[in-house]
Design a protein around this motif. Structure first.
Motif, short mmCIF file in Angstrom:
data_model
loop_
_atom_site.label_atom_id
_atom_site.label_comp_id
_atom_site.label_asym_id
_atom_site.label_seq_id
_atom_site.Cartn_x
_atom_site.Cartn_y
_atom_site.Cartn_z
N GLU A 161 52.19 70.44 57.33
CA GLU A 161 52.29 69.79 56.03
C GLU A 161 52.53 70.83 54.92
N ARG A 205 56.16 71.92 55.13
CA ARG A 205 57.05 70.82 54.74
C ARG A 205 57.07 70.70 53.22
N ARG A 206 55.87 70.79 52.61
CA ARG A 206 55.75 70.70 51.15
C ARG A 206 56.50 71.86 50.47
N SER A 214 54.59 65.07 62.03
CA SER A 214 55.30 65.39 60.79
C SER A 214 55.51 64.14 59.96
N MET A 218 62.73 69.67 57.18
CA MET A 218 62.30 70.91 57.84
C MET A 218 62.69 70.86 59.33
#
Ligand code: G3P
Ligand code: CA
Length: 237
Positions: free
Chosen positions: A213, A216-217, A235, A1
Motif C-alpha cells: 500500500e 502504491r500510494r 493490492s 504499479m
C-alpha cells in the motif's frame, strides 16, 4: 504499479529456476528478476550466490566450474524437487513473444567475472531481445557504467542496499535512469524526490500488505515480490 517476480516466484518454487520463472509468467508478472553469473567457460547462468553451496546439492564457485559441471547439480533442493541451473538463453527462450520485462541483476559485487558485460550485451543483441524488455541492474555500479557504454539504449538501474549521498547526480554519472532500493532504506520523501527528477523507483523486496500500500500510494514504477499471486490478491487498484 507493476510487479516484478523476484528470482521468479521464489515463495513457491526454487529461486532462479525455470519453474519459478514459468510460474511468474503464468501469474501475469510484469517483470522477472534473475541473478546473472558467468561460468569458467564463459556461459551466463542464473543463480543468486557466487557459489552453488546454498541452493544446490553441489559445492564450489561458479567461476571455477564449467556449464556442464553446473548442469549436473540439483538446483531444486530447497523445495525437494529436481531443477537444473538455468542459462540466460533459456530464460530468453521462455519470454520470447511476451512483453514481460527481464531485470537481469549482474552479480559482480563479489566475483568480478571480467568480460561479463560484453557477453550480456552480445547475448541480448544476438537473440534480438527488444531493448524495452531489458533492465540491467547491479550492486556494482562500475558494471552498470560498462553496460551503459556498451549498450546506451538499454535501461540501467542502480541497486542500493543503503542510502547514498547525492543520488540523482550519481545516477546521471553512472548512466542509470532507475533506482532499485531496499524497501527499508529509503524514505517516502527520498522516493518522491527521485521520481520528481525523472528516475524510476522499484523497491525490493515487498513482503507485507503495508508496504504494498505504501508503494502504491507513492506511485513507484514497480515493486519486487516473492509471490505474484499474493501481491495481486492484496493490492488495491
Ligand atoms: O534486484 C533486487 C534484489 O534481487 C537484490 O537483492 O540479494 O535478492 O539479489 P538480492
Ligand atoms: Ca537479485
Amino acid at each position: 504499479m507493476r510487479f516484478f517476480a523476484h528470482r521468479g516466484v521464489m515463495a513457491r518454487h526454487p529461486e532462479n529456476t525455470m519453474t519459478a520463472f514459468r510460474a511468474a509468467l503464468e501469474a501475469g508478472a510484469d517483470g522477472i528478476e534473475a541473478d546473472v553469473h558467468m561460468t569458467k567457460d564463459g556461459k551466463l547462468v542464473l543463480i543468486h550466490d557466487e557459489t552453488i553451496d546454498r541452493t544446490t546439492d553441489g559445492q564450489g564457485r561458479i567461476a571455477d566450474m564449467t556449464l556442464s559441471e553446473l548442469r549436473a547439480v540439483n538446483a531444486g533442493v530447497t523445495f525437494a524437487v529436481h531443477e537444473q541451473i538455468p542459462t540466460l538463453d533459456e530464460l530468453i527462450d521462455l519470454c520470447q513473444g511476451t512483453s514481460v520485462v527481464l531485470n537481469l541483476e549482474v552479480k559482480t559485487d563479489i566475483e568480478r567475472y571480467p568480460g561479463i558485460e560484453q557477453r550480456l550485451v552480445d547475448t541480448i543483441r544476438n537473440r534480438r531481445v527488444p531493448v524495452e524488455q531489458i533492465v540491467f541492474s547491479s550492486f556494482n555500479h562500475a558494471t552498470l557504467k560498462r553496460l551503459k557504454r556498451l549498450a546506451p539504449d538499454i535501461e540501467c538501474a542502480v541497486l542500493l542496499a543503503q542510502p547514498l549521498y547525492d543520488l540523482v547526480a550519481y545516477c546521471a554519472k553512472v548512466g542509470a535512469t532507475a533506482v532499485h532500493p531496499n524497501v527499508r532504506t529509503m524514505t517516502d520523501e527520498e522516493i518522491l524526490q527521485l521520481q520528481t527528477e525523472g528516475l524510476a523507483v522499484r523497491p525490493y523486496t515487498v513482503k507485507t500488505v503495508h508496504d504494498l500500500e505504501r508503494f502504491r500510494r507513492l506511485g513507484v514504477d514497480a515493486v519486487f515480490v516473492n509471490d505474484i499471486d499474493w501481491a495481486k490478491a492484496h493490492s488495491t487498484p
